[in-house]
Design a protein around this motif. Structure first.
Motif, PDB file in Angstrom:
ATOM      1  N   GLY A 144      53.531 -25.464  51.429  1.00  0.00           N
ATOM      2  CA  GLY A 144      52.707 -26.977  50.757  1.00  0.00           C
ATOM      3  C   GLY A 144      53.954 -27.908  50.595  1.00  0.00           C
ATOM      4  O   GLY A 144      54.242 -28.376  49.463  1.00  0.00           O
ATOM      5  N   VAL A 180      47.679 -32.233  56.552  1.00  0.00           N
ATOM      6  CA  VAL A 180      49.016 -32.831  56.100  1.00  0.00           C
ATOM      7  C   VAL A 180      49.669 -33.547  57.819  1.00  0.00           C
ATOM      8  O   VAL A 180      50.757 -34.025  58.031  1.00  0.00           O
ATOM      9  CB  VAL A 180      49.408 -31.684  55.604  1.00  0.00           C
ATOM     10  CG1 VAL A 180      51.448 -32.417  55.286  1.00  0.00           C
ATOM     11  CG2 VAL A 180      49.170 -31.972  54.129  1.00  0.00           C
ATOM     12  N   ASP A 189      47.481 -22.365  56.357  1.00  0.00           N
ATOM     13  CA  ASP A 189      46.478 -22.386  54.926  1.00  0.00           C
ATOM     14  C   ASP A 189      47.426 -21.095  54.225  1.00  0.00           C
ATOM     15  O   ASP A 189      47.220 -19.876  54.894  1.00  0.00           O
ATOM     16  CB  ASP A 189      45.537 -22.676  55.401  1.00  0.00           C
ATOM     17  CG  ASP A 189      44.014 -22.898  54.301  1.00  0.00           C
ATOM     18  OD1 ASP A 189      44.619 -22.188  52.889  1.00  0.00           O
ATOM     19  OD2 ASP A 189      43.946 -23.578  54.301  1.00  0.00           O
ATOM     20  N   TRP A 190      47.797 -20.626  52.800  1.00  0.00           N
ATOM     21  CA  TRP A 190      47.848 -19.445  52.627  1.00  0.00           C
ATOM     22  C   TRP A 190      46.867 -18.582  51.944  1.00  0.00           C
ATOM     23  O   TRP A 190      46.716 -17.954  52.076  1.00  0.00           O
ATOM     24  CB  TRP A 190      48.640 -19.399  50.938  1.00  0.00           C
ATOM     25  CG  TRP A 190      49.389 -21.056  51.201  1.00  0.00           C
ATOM     26  CD1 TRP A 190      50.191 -20.806  51.642  1.00  0.00           C
ATOM     27  CD2 TRP A 190      49.913 -21.945  49.761  1.00  0.00           C
ATOM     28  NE1 TRP A 190      50.817 -22.563  51.520  1.00  0.00           N
ATOM     29  CE2 TRP A 190      50.665 -22.667  50.230  1.00  0.00           C
ATOM     30  CE3 TRP A 190      48.942 -22.312  48.320  1.00  0.00           C
ATOM     31  CZ2 TRP A 190      51.131 -23.798  49.271  1.00  0.00           C
ATOM     32  CZ3 TRP A 190      48.753 -22.931  48.134  1.00  0.00           C
ATOM     33  CH2 TRP A 190      49.972 -24.241  48.306  1.00  0.00           C
TER      34      TRP A 190
HETATM   35  C1  LIG Z   1      51.589 -31.371  44.620  1.00  0.00           C
HETATM   36  S1  LIG Z   1      51.073 -31.251  45.912  1.00  0.00           S
HETATM   37  C2  LIG Z   1      53.230 -30.771  46.254  1.00  0.00           C
HETATM   38  C3  LIG Z   1      53.626 -31.204  47.632  1.00  0.00           C
HETATM   39  C4  LIG Z   1      55.261 -30.964  48.154  1.00  0.00           C
HETATM   40  N1  LIG Z   1      55.437 -29.681  48.336  1.00  0.00           N
HETATM   41  C5  LIG Z   1      56.101 -32.108  47.094  1.00  0.00           C
HETATM   42  O1  LIG Z   1      56.622 -31.004  46.321  1.00  0.00           O
HETATM   43  O2  LIG Z   1      55.351 -32.597  47.745  1.00  0.00           O
HETATM   44  C6  LIG Z   1      50.350 -29.531  47.079  1.00  0.00           C
HETATM   45  C7  LIG Z   1      50.440 -29.207  48.096  1.00  0.00           C
HETATM   46  O3  LIG Z   1      50.120 -28.003  48.364  1.00  0.00           O
HETATM   47  C8  LIG Z   1      49.453 -27.774  49.682  1.00  0.00           C
HETATM   48  N2  LIG Z   1      48.163 -27.052  49.358  1.00  0.00           N
HETATM   49  C9  LIG Z   1      47.341 -26.181  48.784  1.00  0.00           C
HETATM   50  N3  LIG Z   1      46.802 -25.514  48.594  1.00  0.00           N
HETATM   51  C10 LIG Z   1      47.216 -25.135  49.992  1.00  0.00           C
HETATM   52  C11 LIG Z   1      46.408 -23.626  51.026  1.00  0.00           C
HETATM   53  N4  LIG Z   1      45.698 -23.220  50.658  1.00  0.00           N
HETATM   54  N5  LIG Z   1      47.752 -23.825  51.841  1.00  0.00           N
HETATM   55  C12 LIG Z   1      48.680 -24.411  52.252  1.00  0.00           C
HETATM   56  N6  LIG Z   1      48.922 -25.542  51.422  1.00  0.00           N
HETATM   57  C13 LIG Z   1      48.224 -25.763  50.246  1.00  0.00           C
HETATM   58  C14 LIG Z   1      48.511 -29.256  49.512  1.00  0.00           C
HETATM   59  O4  LIG Z   1      47.929 -29.412  50.972  1.00  0.00           O
HETATM   60  C15 LIG Z   1      49.630 -29.771  48.958  1.00  0.00           C
HETATM   61  O5  LIG Z   1      50.355 -30.756  49.870  1.00  0.00           O
END
Ligand SMILES: C[S@@+](CC[C@H](N)C(=O)[O-])C[C@H]1O[C@@H](n2cnc3c(N)ncnc32)[C@H](O)[C@@H]1O
Length: 235
Positions: A43, A69, A111-112
């Motif tokens: 993520g 992303v 994607d998790w």
């Molecule tokens: C609040 S953002 C934080 C982004 C980054 N880690 C940062 O600190 O700037 C949460 C991230 O989780 C990712 N995310 C949400 N659901 C996800 C999933 N099912 N699989 C992979 N990534 C996911 C989103 O796309 C997003 O980029």
């Protein structure tokens, strides 16, 4: 050293990036993170900031997130690659300055909830598991807790499988993968839900203030946890 960042930044992210890149942090001092480390981030978000800052100090840094992303992160990687490229030397034989590069920072969609965690994510033929998995500010929705923790377990399990594989570079003495989770505490119920789920599978430590950077220490509600997979979690 930085440079150009397009897109959204979460408050804790630059602080975690700065902390993890600092040679003096406890994770580097104890060898959890080193120049030989192969790291995956879950993520990573549209900025990919942690990978851009920390990645050049490591062997390999794999940024992952949902596929939407990719275009944002890849733009940030390529724009910063251009900025960080060592300038061509005027004198033919003089050595170029050693400038960290982003050649070892790559993005892969993961994607998790949909994708399988595989050894191919390292992007390196000879390396089949990770030393560290990082997730920063990824705990904000109850429905994501279980898939996120599952993805952390699956990444850490790669190391255990790797150790058992013939001809693997992972020796039995190679340490277990360490999971590092940075979080800004917002909704206590969601955080409690995450820590309960995570603790089921990982031996878990919260990094105390004494070992955090002054900026992380002085930011109430910013926490870093480390986890190592429990033996009982290996299936
Ligand atoms: C609040 S953002 C934080 C982004 C980054 N880690 C940062 O600190 O700037 C949460 C991230 O989780 C990712 N995310 C949400 N659901 C996800 C999933 N099912 N699989 C992979 N990534 C996911 C989103 O796309 C997003 O980029």
């Amino acid at each position: 050293m930085f440079t150009k960042i397009n897109q959204v930044l979460w408050k804790i992210t630059p602080l975690v990036a700065e902390y993890l890149a600092d040679d003096k942090n406890i994770l580097r001092q104890t060898g959890v993170i080193s120049s030989g480390s192969v790291v995956i981030e879950l993520g990573c978000g549209v900025s990919g900031l942690i990978g851009l800052v920390v990645g050049p100090t490591l062997q390999q840094y794999v940024l992952t997130d949902q596929s939407y992303v990719a275009r944002f992160v890849e733009k940030n990687i390529s724009e910063n690659k251009a900025v960080m490229r060592p300038a061509a030397s005027k004198k033919k034989k003089s050595k170029q300055a050693l400038v960290p590069t982003l050649e070892n920072v790559v993005f892969k969609a993961l994607d998790w909830e949909l994708d399988e965690v595989t050894a191919g994510l390292t992007g390196l033929d000879h390396i089949r598991s990770f030393d560290v998995v990082i997730a920063c500010d990824c705990i904000y929705n109850e429905a994501l807790i279980e898939p996120l923790v599952r993805a952390c377990v699956d990444v850490c399990t790669l190391r255990e499988k790797d150790r058992e594989t013939d001809n693997s570079q992972a020796t039995p003495s190679m340490p277990s993968t360490v999971c590092i989770v940075g979080q800004q505490l917002r909704d206590p119920d969601i955080f409690d839900g995450w820590i309960k789920e995570f603790h089921k599978y990982f031996r878990t430590w919260r990094l105390p203030d004494e070992v955090l950077s002054p900026t992380l220490q002085s930011s109430p509600g910013f926490v870093l946890h480390c986890g190592v997979l429990r033996e009982s979690s290996l299936s």
